[in-house]
Design an enzyme around this catalytic site. Structure first.
Site, PDB file in Angstrom:
ATOM      1  N   ASN A   1       0.949  -1.228   0.061  1.00  0.00           N
ATOM      2  CA  ASN A   1      -0.001   0.058   0.046  1.00  0.00           C
ATOM      3  C   ASN A   1       0.798   1.366   0.147  1.00  0.00           C
ATOM      4  O   ASN A   1       0.507   2.245  -0.873  1.00  0.00           O
ATOM      5  CB  ASN A   1      -0.814   0.100   1.174  1.00  0.00           C
ATOM      6  CG  ASN A   1      -2.191  -0.791   0.837  1.00  0.00           C
ATOM      7  OD1 ASN A   1      -3.056  -0.411   0.099  1.00  0.00           O
ATOM      8  ND2 ASN A   1      -2.289  -1.805   1.737  1.00  0.00           N
TER       9      ASN A   1
ATOM     10  N   HIS B   1      -8.135  -1.381   6.320  1.00  0.00           N
ATOM     11  CA  HIS B   1      -8.458  -2.660   6.678  1.00  0.00           C
ATOM     12  C   HIS B   1      -9.068  -3.532   5.736  1.00  0.00           C
ATOM     13  O   HIS B   1     -10.049  -2.956   4.912  1.00  0.00           O
ATOM     14  CB  HIS B   1      -9.394  -2.408   8.063  1.00  0.00           C
ATOM     15  CG  HIS B   1      -9.249  -3.818   8.659  1.00  0.00           C
ATOM     16  ND1 HIS B   1      -8.434  -4.141   9.377  1.00  0.00           N
ATOM     17  CD2 HIS B   1     -10.467  -4.545   8.866  1.00  0.00           C
ATOM     18  CE1 HIS B   1      -8.855  -5.444  10.032  1.00  0.00           C
ATOM     19  NE2 HIS B   1      -9.940  -5.794   9.472  1.00  0.00           N
TER      20      HIS B   1
HETATM   21  C1  GAR Z   1      -3.326  -4.802   4.009  1.00  0.00           C
HETATM   22  O1  GAR Z   1      -4.118  -5.849   3.504  1.00  0.00           O
HETATM   23  C2  GAR Z   1      -3.977  -3.858   4.960  1.00  0.00           C
HETATM   24  O2  GAR Z   1      -5.058  -3.623   4.705  1.00  0.00           O
HETATM   25  C3  GAR Z   1      -3.684  -4.785   6.246  1.00  0.00           C
HETATM   26  O3  GAR Z   1      -2.337  -5.340   6.091  1.00  0.00           O
HETATM   27  C4  GAR Z   1      -2.000  -5.256   4.631  1.00  0.00           C
HETATM   28  C5  GAR Z   1      -0.635  -4.758   4.579  1.00  0.00           C
HETATM   29  O4  GAR Z   1      -0.120  -4.946   3.392  1.00  0.00           O
HETATM   30  N1  GAR Z   1      -4.069  -3.987   7.436  1.00  0.00           N
HETATM   31  C6  GAR Z   1      -4.523  -4.319   8.532  1.00  0.00           C
HETATM   32  O5  GAR Z   1      -4.804  -5.839   8.685  1.00  0.00           O
HETATM   33  C7  GAR Z   1      -4.630  -3.376   9.710  1.00  0.00           C
HETATM   34  N2  GAR Z   1      -5.557  -3.800  10.683  1.00  0.00           N
HETATM   35  P1  GAR Z   1       0.999  -4.156   2.850  1.00  0.00           P
HETATM   36  O6  GAR Z   1       1.831  -4.024   3.973  1.00  0.00           O
HETATM   37  O7  GAR Z   1       1.449  -4.824   1.759  1.00  0.00           O
HETATM   38  O8  GAR Z   1       0.294  -2.576   2.458  1.00  0.00           O
END
Ligand code: GAR
Length: 194
Positions: free
Chosen positions: A22, A114
Protein backbone atom coordinates in the site's frame (compact mmCIF):
# COMPACT_ATOMS: atom_id res chain seq x y z
CA UNK A 1 -7.93 20.44 4.90
CA UNK A 2 -5.62 23.44 5.05
CA UNK A 3 -1.97 22.88 4.10
CA UNK A 4 0.02 23.27 7.29
CA UNK A 5 3.05 25.00 5.86
CA UNK A 6 1.72 26.99 2.92
CA UNK A 7 3.43 24.68 0.41
CA UNK A 8 1.97 23.56 -2.92
CA UNK A 9 1.41 19.98 -1.81
CA UNK A 10 0.21 18.39 1.40
CA UNK A 11 2.68 16.37 3.44
CA UNK A 12 1.66 12.93 4.56
CA UNK A 13 3.31 10.34 6.79
CA UNK A 14 2.77 6.62 6.25
CA UNK A 15 3.07 4.17 9.14
CA UNK A 16 3.85 0.57 8.28
CA UNK A 17 4.76 -2.74 9.90
CA UNK A 18 5.48 -4.98 6.92
CA UNK A 19 5.74 -5.46 3.19
CA UNK A 20 4.48 -2.00 2.21
CA UNK A 21 2.53 -2.69 -0.98
CA UNK A 22 0.00 0.00 0.00
CA UNK A 23 2.87 2.36 0.78
CA UNK A 24 4.20 1.75 -2.72
CA UNK A 25 0.87 2.52 -4.38
CA UNK A 26 0.51 5.68 -2.26
CA UNK A 27 4.00 6.82 -3.28
CA UNK A 28 3.45 5.98 -6.95
CA UNK A 29 0.22 7.96 -7.03
CA UNK A 30 2.01 10.95 -5.44
CA UNK A 31 4.47 11.03 -8.34
CA UNK A 32 1.74 12.10 -10.75
CA UNK A 33 1.73 15.81 -11.38
CA UNK A 34 -1.94 16.09 -10.44
CA UNK A 35 -1.40 14.51 -7.01
CA UNK A 36 -1.91 16.94 -4.15
CA UNK A 37 0.38 15.24 -1.65
CA UNK A 38 3.95 14.14 -1.01
CA UNK A 39 4.95 11.21 1.16
CA UNK A 40 7.29 13.07 3.49
CA UNK A 41 7.94 10.46 6.18
CA UNK A 42 7.66 6.69 6.56
CA UNK A 43 7.68 5.21 10.05
CA UNK A 44 7.85 1.51 10.78
CA UNK A 45 7.46 -0.17 14.15
CA UNK A 46 9.30 -3.20 12.69
CA UNK A 47 13.00 -3.06 11.87
CA UNK A 48 12.78 -5.54 9.02
CA UNK A 49 9.64 -4.17 7.36
CA UNK A 50 9.98 -4.46 3.58
CA UNK A 51 8.27 -1.09 3.29
CA UNK A 52 11.39 0.61 4.71
CA UNK A 53 13.30 -0.51 1.60
CA UNK A 54 10.58 1.00 -0.58
CA UNK A 55 10.89 4.31 1.32
CA UNK A 56 14.68 4.22 0.84
CA UNK A 57 14.31 3.49 -2.87
CA UNK A 58 12.17 6.60 -3.27
CA UNK A 59 14.48 8.68 -1.02
CA UNK A 60 11.79 9.24 1.57
CA UNK A 61 12.89 10.04 5.12
CA UNK A 62 12.24 6.86 7.06
CA UNK A 63 12.51 5.67 10.63
CA UNK A 64 12.29 2.44 12.53
CA UNK A 65 10.74 3.38 15.87
CA UNK A 66 8.68 0.94 17.91
CA UNK A 67 6.98 3.93 19.43
CA UNK A 68 3.87 2.15 20.75
CA UNK A 69 6.16 0.81 23.50
CA UNK A 70 6.75 4.06 25.38
CA UNK A 71 5.39 7.57 25.65
CA UNK A 72 8.90 8.95 25.18
CA UNK A 73 9.13 7.28 21.76
CA UNK A 74 5.55 8.28 20.96
CA UNK A 75 6.43 11.90 21.68
CA UNK A 76 9.55 11.54 19.54
CA UNK A 77 7.34 10.50 16.60
CA UNK A 78 4.90 13.36 17.27
CA UNK A 79 7.87 15.77 17.15
CA UNK A 80 9.04 14.29 13.83
CA UNK A 81 5.52 14.72 12.41
CA UNK A 82 5.25 18.32 13.64
CA UNK A 83 8.73 19.23 12.41
CA UNK A 84 7.80 17.96 8.95
CA UNK A 85 4.41 19.75 8.86
CA UNK A 86 2.53 16.49 8.38
CA UNK A 87 -1.08 17.10 7.35
CA UNK A 88 -2.28 13.50 7.41
CA UNK A 89 -1.05 10.23 8.90
CA UNK A 90 -1.94 7.12 6.88
CA UNK A 91 -1.67 3.70 8.46
CA UNK A 92 -0.88 1.15 5.77
CA UNK A 93 -0.47 -2.30 7.25
CA UNK A 94 0.46 -0.79 10.62
CA UNK A 95 -0.35 -3.64 12.98
CA UNK A 96 -0.51 -1.87 16.35
CA UNK A 97 -3.22 0.12 18.09
CA UNK A 98 -2.01 3.70 18.50
CA UNK A 99 -1.89 5.03 22.06
CA UNK A 100 -4.70 7.49 22.83
CA UNK A 101 -2.36 10.44 23.64
CA UNK A 102 -0.96 9.96 20.14
CA UNK A 103 -4.39 9.91 18.50
CA UNK A 104 -5.37 13.06 20.43
CA UNK A 105 -2.35 14.92 19.12
CA UNK A 106 -3.38 14.20 15.51
CA UNK A 107 -7.12 14.02 16.11
CA UNK A 108 -9.13 13.54 12.90
CA UNK A 109 -5.93 13.39 10.88
CA UNK A 110 -5.15 9.69 11.08
CA UNK A 111 -6.68 7.18 8.67
CA UNK A 112 -6.30 3.43 8.23
CA UNK A 113 -7.02 0.79 5.63
CA UNK A 114 -8.39 -2.56 6.76
CA UNK A 115 -8.96 -5.65 4.58
CA UNK A 116 -12.60 -6.31 5.43
CA UNK A 117 -16.01 -4.70 5.26
CA UNK A 118 -15.91 -3.14 8.71
CA UNK A 119 -17.46 -3.43 11.24
CA UNK A 120 -17.16 -7.09 10.24
CA UNK A 121 -13.84 -8.86 10.77
CA UNK A 122 -11.85 -6.39 12.82
CA UNK A 123 -8.35 -7.48 13.84
CA UNK A 124 -6.05 -10.12 12.39
CA UNK A 125 -6.42 -13.08 9.98
CA UNK A 126 -9.35 -11.41 8.28
CA UNK A 127 -9.34 -13.43 5.05
CA UNK A 128 -9.05 -16.81 6.80
CA UNK A 129 -12.05 -15.98 8.97
CA UNK A 130 -14.05 -14.69 6.00
CA UNK A 131 -13.43 -17.94 4.09
CA UNK A 132 -14.15 -20.26 7.00
CA UNK A 133 -17.43 -18.44 7.65
CA UNK A 134 -18.48 -19.06 4.04
CA UNK A 135 -19.00 -15.36 3.24
CA UNK A 136 -20.17 -14.54 -0.29
CA UNK A 137 -18.26 -11.29 -0.43
CA UNK A 138 -15.67 -9.31 1.47
CA UNK A 139 -13.76 -6.10 0.72
CA UNK A 140 -11.77 -3.30 2.29
CA UNK A 141 -12.45 -0.20 4.29
CA UNK A 142 -10.68 3.13 4.77
CA UNK A 143 -11.64 4.77 8.05
CA UNK A 144 -10.59 7.43 10.54
CA UNK A 145 -8.63 6.09 13.47
CA UNK A 146 -9.94 6.34 17.01
CA UNK A 147 -8.73 4.64 20.17
CA UNK A 148 -10.58 1.41 19.45
CA UNK A 149 -9.35 -1.27 17.07
CA UNK A 150 -10.59 -0.79 13.46
CA UNK A 151 -13.53 1.25 14.74
CA UNK A 152 -13.37 4.88 13.59
CA UNK A 153 -15.78 6.56 11.19
CA UNK A 154 -15.87 4.83 7.80
CA UNK A 155 -14.76 6.92 4.81
CA UNK A 156 -15.01 4.40 1.96
CA UNK A 157 -15.65 0.69 1.46
CA UNK A 158 -15.33 -1.49 -1.63
CA UNK A 159 -16.81 -4.94 -2.02
CA UNK A 160 -15.03 -7.97 -3.49
CA UNK A 161 -16.96 -11.02 -4.61
CA UNK A 162 -15.84 -14.42 -3.28
CA UNK A 163 -16.28 -17.42 -5.55
CA UNK A 164 -16.14 -21.10 -4.72
CA UNK A 165 -12.54 -21.51 -5.82
CA UNK A 166 -11.25 -18.70 -3.60
CA UNK A 167 -9.08 -19.26 -0.56
CA UNK A 168 -7.51 -16.84 1.93
CA UNK A 169 -4.52 -16.26 -0.40
CA UNK A 170 -6.57 -15.49 -3.51
CA UNK A 171 -8.88 -13.23 -1.53
CA UNK A 172 -5.91 -11.38 -0.07
CA UNK A 173 -4.68 -10.75 -3.62
CA UNK A 174 -8.07 -9.54 -4.88
CA UNK A 175 -8.61 -7.28 -1.87
CA UNK A 176 -5.08 -5.85 -2.06
CA UNK A 177 -5.61 -4.85 -5.67
CA UNK A 178 -8.63 -2.82 -4.59
CA UNK A 179 -6.76 -1.38 -1.59
CA UNK A 180 -4.03 -0.09 -3.89
CA UNK A 181 -6.61 1.67 -6.04
CA UNK A 182 -8.74 3.26 -3.35
CA UNK A 183 -6.25 4.32 -0.66
CA UNK A 184 -4.46 7.05 -2.67
CA UNK A 185 -7.83 8.37 -3.87
CA UNK A 186 -9.22 8.55 -0.36
CA UNK A 187 -6.09 10.39 0.76
CA UNK A 188 -6.66 12.97 -1.98
CA UNK A 189 -10.34 13.26 -1.04
CA UNK A 190 -9.62 13.83 2.65
CA UNK A 191 -6.89 16.37 1.96
CA UNK A 192 -8.95 18.26 -0.58
CA UNK A 193 -11.95 18.61 1.76
CA UNK A 194 -11.79 21.96 3.53
C1 GAR B 1 -3.17 -4.76 3.97
O1 GAR B 1 -4.05 -5.72 3.48
C2 GAR B 1 -3.87 -3.87 4.98
O2 GAR B 1 -5.21 -3.64 4.69
C3 GAR B 1 -3.76 -4.72 6.23
O3 GAR B 1 -2.47 -5.25 6.18
C4 GAR B 1 -2.06 -5.40 4.82
C5 GAR B 1 -0.74 -4.71 4.64
O4 GAR B 1 -0.21 -4.97 3.38
N1 GAR B 1 -3.98 -3.94 7.40
C6 GAR B 1 -4.54 -4.42 8.50
O5 GAR B 1 -4.88 -5.57 8.61
C7 GAR B 1 -4.70 -3.41 9.61
N2 GAR B 1 -5.65 -3.83 10.57
P1 GAR B 1 0.96 -4.06 2.80
O6 GAR B 1 2.04 -3.98 3.89
O7 GAR B 1 1.44 -4.80 1.60
O8 GAR B 1 0.40 -2.71 2.49
Amino acid sequence: MKKSDGKLKYNIAVFISGRGSNLKSIIKYSKQEKACYNVRIVISNKKKAGGLLIAKKYNIENYFIDFTKSKRLGNKVINILKKNNIDLVCLAGFMKVLPSYFIKSYNGKIINIHPSLLPKYKGLNTHKRVISNGEKFTGCTVHFVNRYLDSGKIILQKKVLINRKDNAKSIEKKVLEIEHKIYPKVIVKILSNP
